[in-house]
Design an enzyme around this catalytic site. Structure first.
Site, PDB file in Angstrom:
ATOM      1  N   TYR A 169       0.834  -1.202   0.000  1.00 52.50           N
ATOM      2  CA  TYR A 169       0.000   0.000   0.000  1.00 52.50           C
ATOM      3  C   TYR A 169       0.867   1.249   0.000  1.00 52.50           C
ATOM      4  CZ  TYR A 169      -3.476   3.462   1.328  1.00 52.50           C
ATOM      5  OH  TYR A 169      -4.286   4.571   1.355  1.00 52.50           O
ATOM      6  N   LYS A 173       1.101   4.366  -2.786  1.00 56.21           N
ATOM      7  CA  LYS A 173       0.879   5.777  -2.468  1.00 56.21           C
ATOM      8  C   LYS A 173       2.141   6.615  -2.664  1.00 56.21           C
ATOM      9  CE  LYS A 173      -3.508   5.693  -1.654  1.00 56.21           C
ATOM     10  NZ  LYS A 173      -4.435   6.413  -2.548  1.00 56.21           N
TER      11      LYS A 173
END
Length: 270
Positions: A169, A173
């Site tokens: 994740y 990002k």
């Protein structure tokens, strides 16, 4: 100037991905209240229709004559062929989009490197990165042609501060942050604005998805503190969009008061 009667948003058309819940849904309703038209994109058609009804109610409550057109469009941003065919699904009266909000994204699991399923890696990158890039490339061309536009990408604190159990994740990002920053520099000679909103803890379906429906595990993430809400982030998105054309909110990091880092938070003893 009130957030909800800013003349700069009246009659504008906004496209929001991941609009079926959480930050996306709250943002759609606030734009509706500000007199904008909204294209609602997400995978869940039934949920989109509920958000559409909430937009209609918010616009009616505002009493504004401008805006009031809300179109739900079922689309999975991880499907780049579907993105390429987007215009065939957009009503003809809403094809001049003024603001793109790339909100779709998710996380699954807290596994460490070496134990992460490849399908999880592929899925997160397909939605969080590749889908965002595909949507953005489509609209940059449109915005250049019309000599106006605003791209608002929803990043995360995970885009500049990695943490244990979030390698994939965080990687997605970080990619969003790098892509957005590069794009802003590439578009500096145009009227196109580029913004990245980077929230910390926001209580939406995010943790429920991460923990695969485990309600107790999801609630434990926010135990002992007051997290941000989708509404909180929506207000920042709409505020950024309502600045004068010569003002670009490049990035905005948003924490709950009792959080100061990805893993630094004060929690009231339970």
């Amino acid at each position: 100037m009130s957030l909800f009667n800013a003349s700069r948003l009246l009659g504008k058309t906004v496209l929001i991905t991941g609009a079926s819940s959480g930050i996306g849904a709250a943002t759609a309703v606030l734009f509706a209240k500000a007199g904008s038209n909204v294209l609602l994109l997400a995978r869940r058609e039934d949920a989109l229709k509920e958000v559409q009804q909430a937009c209609i109610a918010a616009h009616k409550e505002s009493g504004l004559k401008e805006g009031g057109n809300f179109a739900p469009i079922q689309l999975d941003v991880s499907d780049r062929a579907a993105i390429a065919g987007l215009w065939s699904k957009v009503p003809s009266n809403l094809r001049k989009v003024d603001i793109l909000v790339n909100n779709a994204g998710y996380v699954i699991g807290r596994e460490h490197v070496g134990d992460i399923d490849e399908s999880v890696v592929d899925g997160m990158f397909a939605t969080n990165v590749l889908g965002l890039i595909a949507m953005t490339q489509l609209f940059v061309k449109e915005f250049k042609a019309q000599k106006s536009g605003h791209i608002i990408n929803i990043g995360s604190i995970a885009g500049f501060e990695a943490y244990v159990g979030g390698s994939i994740y965080c990687a997605t990002k970080f990619a969003v942050n790098a892509f957005t920053t590069s794009m802003r520099k590439e578009l500096v000679d145009t009227p196109i604005r580029v913004t990245e909103i980077q929230p910390a803890m926001v209580e939406t379906e995010f943790s429920l998805v991460r923990f695969k429906g485990d309600v107790n595990a999801a609630k434990s993430v926010y135990a002992g503190l007051q997290p941000l809400t989708g509404q909180d982030i929506a207000e920042e998105i709409v505020w950024a969009a309502s600045r004068p054309p010569h003002v670009n909110i490049a990035s905005e990091v948003i924490f709950p008061t009792n959080q100061a880092g990805a893993t630094i938070a004060y929690r009231t003893p339970q």
